[in-house]
Scaffold this active site. Structure first.
Site, PDB file in Angstrom:
ATOM      1  CG  HIS A  68      -2.008  -1.061   1.103  1.00 52.38           C
ATOM      2  ND1 HIS A  68      -1.965  -2.233   1.831  1.00 52.38           N
ATOM      3  CD2 HIS A  68      -3.136  -1.134   0.350  1.00 52.38           C
ATOM      4  CE1 HIS A  68      -3.019  -2.981   1.538  1.00 52.38           C
ATOM      5  NE2 HIS A  68      -3.749  -2.338   0.646  1.00 52.38           N
ATOM      6  CG  HIS A  79      -1.727  -0.147  -4.407  1.00 50.87           C
ATOM      7  ND1 HIS A  79      -2.318  -1.142  -5.159  1.00 50.87           N
ATOM      8  CD2 HIS A  79      -2.709   0.335  -3.582  1.00 50.87           C
ATOM      9  CE1 HIS A  79      -3.590  -1.269  -4.817  1.00 50.87           C
ATOM     10  NE2 HIS A  79      -3.857  -0.386  -3.864  1.00 50.87           N
ATOM     11  CG  ASP A 110      -4.860   2.071  -0.344  1.00 56.28           C
ATOM     12  OD1 ASP A 110      -5.777   1.982   0.490  1.00 56.28           O
ATOM     13  OD2 ASP A 110      -4.619   1.188  -1.192  1.00 56.28           O
ATOM     14  CG  ASP A 140      -8.139  -1.278  -4.094  1.00 57.50           C
ATOM     15  OD1 ASP A 140      -6.915  -1.009  -4.124  1.00 57.50           O
ATOM     16  OD2 ASP A 140      -8.766  -1.452  -3.042  1.00 57.50           O
TER      17      ASP A 140
END
Length: 530
Positions: free
Chosen positions: A265, A269, A308, A418
């Site tokens: 994360h 990403h 995130d 995601d």
């Protein structure tokens, strides 16, 4: 005597008649005066009654005026007292060799650009020290400057930092590139519309590495910065929505810096999710099917970019299990996702980071609502609920018939992006697979040290990767991908690639080669061990 417009005369018959006439006139005059006095008295009575009604209201206003006057006087006295106290404290602080706090520090969350500070720099920078030539080339590819139009940074705020090349200048510059790094970055950016867009390679070119060190230090920006910058211009959002380029560069700097260098994360990403969201919108034809507006495209890219932000490297279950501050703050509901959105919008209280400042208050509220809903939709705890809603919607109609339908479609777009790793080409999938395994194992180690039960698939000593990945594909990825393929047939290839990647793990398990499984050369340096 005039009566009714006629002139009457009485004969002078005698003294008595004349006396009678004078008496009559006198009586008539008295009658008229009496009647007039009665009218005046009546009017006076009415005015008196009206005055009696108004008098209490007026007295109330007078009382309120006295109260407000007293409040104003008290506030002024308090203000003068505070100013005197402030001056006194400032003098004491100066005598101790300190300095007053900056008035700019109004956000209640950390400014990620403040640490680590560049050597020799005292003031917190607003943005990264980007390679303007790289950004000019990328910008010019999608939104070149018009030939013959004078460049005015104050007028053209959507391009007030980097003047793009004209089409002819762009062709000359790109054909004459000699810097190897710029050539490599430009070559990678040309795959922005492709399903195998490689954020690993882009991150390595931008910051030197995609490991912990390369993600912790990105002085010239990384894959997220450049990908989002390119997409904002590719969709023409900067020009159409008249967004300030300086603010966008500041915002992208602080968003990318706000991602921790977690194994999975991280900002890389986010760049990957951003790219896949773009792919679904464009090549997946979500924009065409749902007639997505420019504002909603902007919200989707924004949400993917920050989905995130400030991720701590642990999942929501860990927050709830340990009942830490964030779990209590958000009542165990979508803890990480609430952190992502609240931190970003808190920093956007500062004008230099507020990319929504150009919209009016009503539009800002509308955009914020959509962005928050898209980010909260990435909570895997809500996965089944959202997917069920979407399936029921498809059973009724695949057409977007309301605003709620539109937000649901965009939520599914970001959700698919995601968890899209399993549906990517095997080279990229393997990279992401091992990144998330490292992060899971780090959480498992923390749970073990805290005396807690280690979460499923997070125990580095017992987890069988093939089982975890296969289960995730079967129960989470494939059902969502098949649903999206029904809605957007152009996305069917993601399901096919997922089946291929699942087959890889089945073969690994069958041949018992998992323990010796090694990463492709590109990812051999990318493991996160702490």
């Amino acid at each position: 005597l005039d009566v009714g417009g006629k002139h009457l005369e009485l004969e002078k018959a005698g003294q008595d008649e004349y006396a009678v006439f004078l008496k009559i006139c006198s009586s008539f005059t008295k009658f008229r005066n009496f009647t007039k006095d009665r009218d005046v008295d009546s009017e006076l009575e009415e005015n008196s009654r009206a005055a009696n009604k108004i008098r209490p209201v007026l007295m109330n206003y007078e009382d309120e005026f006295k109260v407000y006057t007293h409040c104003i006087t008290s506030c002024k006295d308090k203000e003068n007292s505070i100013l005197k106290e402030e001056q006194k404290l400032s003098q004491e602080l100066s005598s101790l060799g300190g300095s007053a706090a900056s008035e700019e520090i109004v956000a209640c969350v950390r400014n990620p650009l403040a640490a680590p500070m560049p050597v020799g720099v005292e003031k917190v920078p607003d943005c990264r020290d980007i390679d303007e030539e790289v950004f000019r080339i990328v910008k010019s590819a999608y939104d070149p400057w018009e030939e013959g139009v004078e460049y005015d940074p104050e007028k053209h705020i959507y391009a007030n930092v980097i003047r793009p090349y004209t089409a002819s200048e762009f062709n000359e510059v790109t054909s004459a590139l000699t810097d190897e790094k710029r050539i490599a970055i430009w070559k990678l950016m040309q795959d922005l519309d492709e399903w195998d867009y490689d954020v690993f390679a882009l991150q390595k070119e931008m910051s030197g590495s995609y490991t912990h060190e390369g993600l912790a230090n990105q002085p010239n920006g990384g894959s997220l910065f450049l990908t989002c910058y390119a997409l904002f211009y590719k969709y023409g959002l900067m020009r159409k929505l008249n967004i300030n380029e300086r603010v966008v560069i500041n915002w992208l700097s602080i968003v990318e810096a706000g991602y921790h260098p977690n194994p999975y994360h991280n900002s890389m990403h986010a760049a990957d999710v951003l790219h896949v969201s773009h792919y679904i919108l464009k090549k997946g034809k979500l924009i065409e099917k749902c007639k997505v507006s420019d504002e909603d495209v902007f919200c989707t890219l924004f949400a993917a970019c920050v989905h995130d932000y400030n991720h701590p490297g642990i999942n929501n279950a860990f927050h709830v299990k340990t009942q830490n501050y964030l779990a209590v703050l958000f009542n165990d509901r979508s803890v990480n996702e609430n952190v992502h959105t609240s931190c970003v919008f808190e920093l956007m209280r500062l004008d230099r980071f507020n990319v929504l400042a150009g919209f009016d208050a009503a539009k800002r509220a509308e955009l914020r609502e959509v962005i928050v809903e898209l980010v909260l939709g990435t909570d895997m705890g809500l996965h089944a609920q959202i997917l069920t809603r979407f399936k029921k919607k498809l059973e009724i109609s695949s057409k977007v018939q309301s605003r709620d339908d539109m937000k649901l479609a965009l939520t599914m777009c970001v959700k698919m992006a995601d968890i899209s790793n399993c549906g990517r080409p095997q080279k990229l999938y393997h990279g992401w697979c091992h990144q998330i395994a490292d992060e899971f194992f780090m959480q498992g180690d923390r749970e073990r040290l805290m005396g807690l039960a280690v979460s499923p698939f997070m125990d580095r000593y017992t987890t069988v990767m093939s089982k975890g990945q296969t289960a995730f594909m079967n129960y989470i990825v494939v059902p969502l991908f098949e649903c999206m393929a029904e809605f957007l047939p152009n996305m069917a290839h993601a399901t096919e690639l997922t089946e291929q990647n699942k087959y890889f793990w089945q073969e690994q398990a069958k041949n018992k080669k998992e323990a010796s499984f090694s990463l492709p050369p590109l990812f051999s340096e990318g493991r996160f061990f702490f």
